[in-house]
Design an enzyme around this catalytic site. Structure first.
Site: not given
Length: 269
Positions: A2-3, A52
């Site tokens: 996930p960014e 992140k």
């Protein structure tokens, strides 16, 4: 992985549902048992993200989560489902509307309780996060412009920019016709002055929509309405397909352990 926009949305959701309320924290799997016992029953002061990383502050202690490649949160209302499998952590609380709320964490790279100095140490290692208010992108440019390393590598370095991942890397470079192999020192101030606000806008758009869309309407097969999944990106995961601008086949190769995508004509220099 996930960014940054995904972590921002998760933190915002947890802030809305749990902040200001005592939270029942458990670790059905057992791997976070000591940390869960330390936080259980305490009031959540704040949930926020940086790059992140996700942080949840309970007084002088903070939960630190990094999802890595396989981590995920699942959130719901009412009675949570039976705890099954590798459930690292569960939160339960009385929600803002009176109904119960819960969130489950599975498969993170990191799930730990830290002191305030330990949190500050992590934040001190990270570059600017484009989603943080009033963030100055010139610090990132100084780190990029002072390096001979390829810009495609530098953009994935969280000490240069926090929250950027494989999709934003590929798409930002394409949108500005920059070769991912160009040395960072060849990214001049004028070019970065165009790239930085574009990156901020793209990531804010990702927060709003819950997905990354980088194409302009005129470059999509359907120019009205929301972008279809196949129209969302210029180069990311489009190996062998024609470039939306020049028709050249999109190429890929591994850079920094991840597949890099680019157009050899549009991004020749």
């Amino acid at each position: 992985m996930p960014e940054g926009h995904t972590l921002y949305r998760l933190a915002r959701e947890q802030q809305l549902l749990f902040a200001g309320r005592p939270v029942h924290v458990t670790s059905p799997q057992g791997r976070f048992g000591a940390g869960a016992a330390l936080l259980d029953g305490r009031v959540l002061d704040e949930a926020y993200s940086y790059g992140k990383h996700l942080f949840a502050r309970f007084g002088g202690d903070s939960l630190h989560v990094h999802l890595g490649l396989y981590g995920s949160f699942t959130t719901g209302t009412g009675t949570p489902p039976p705890a099954k499998g590798a459930l690292r952590m569960r939160w339960e609380a009385d929600g803002p509307a009176g109904a119960g709320v819960w969130t489950d964490l599975r498969g993170p790279t990191t799930c730990e309780v830290l002191s305030t100095p330990e949190v500050d140490h992590i934040l001190g290692r990270l570059g600017p996060d484009p989603l943080r208010p009033r963030t100055d992108g010139t610090l990132a440019h100084r780190r990029i412009a002072g390096s001979r390393t390829a810009v495609g590598t530098l953009l994935m370095d969280q000490s240069v920019l926090a929250g950027i991942g494989n999709v934003y890397r590929a798409e930002l470079l394409f949108r500005h016709r920059v070769s991912p192999f160009r040395p960072g020192r060849e990214i001049d101030a004028d070019l970065w002055a165009r790239m930085w606000p574009d990156l901020v806008a793209l990531m804010r758009s990702g927060v709003r929509m819950g997905r990354i869309v980088t194409t302009r309407p005129e470059n999509r097969s359907r120019r009205s309405g929301a972008a279809r999944p196949e129209d969302a990106h210029y180069v990311y995961r489009r190996t062998g397909l024609p470039c939306r601008i020049c028709g050249t086949e999109i190429r890929t190769q591994v850079m920094v352990g991840r597949n890099l995508y680019w157009c050899p004509v549009c991004q020749a220099t």
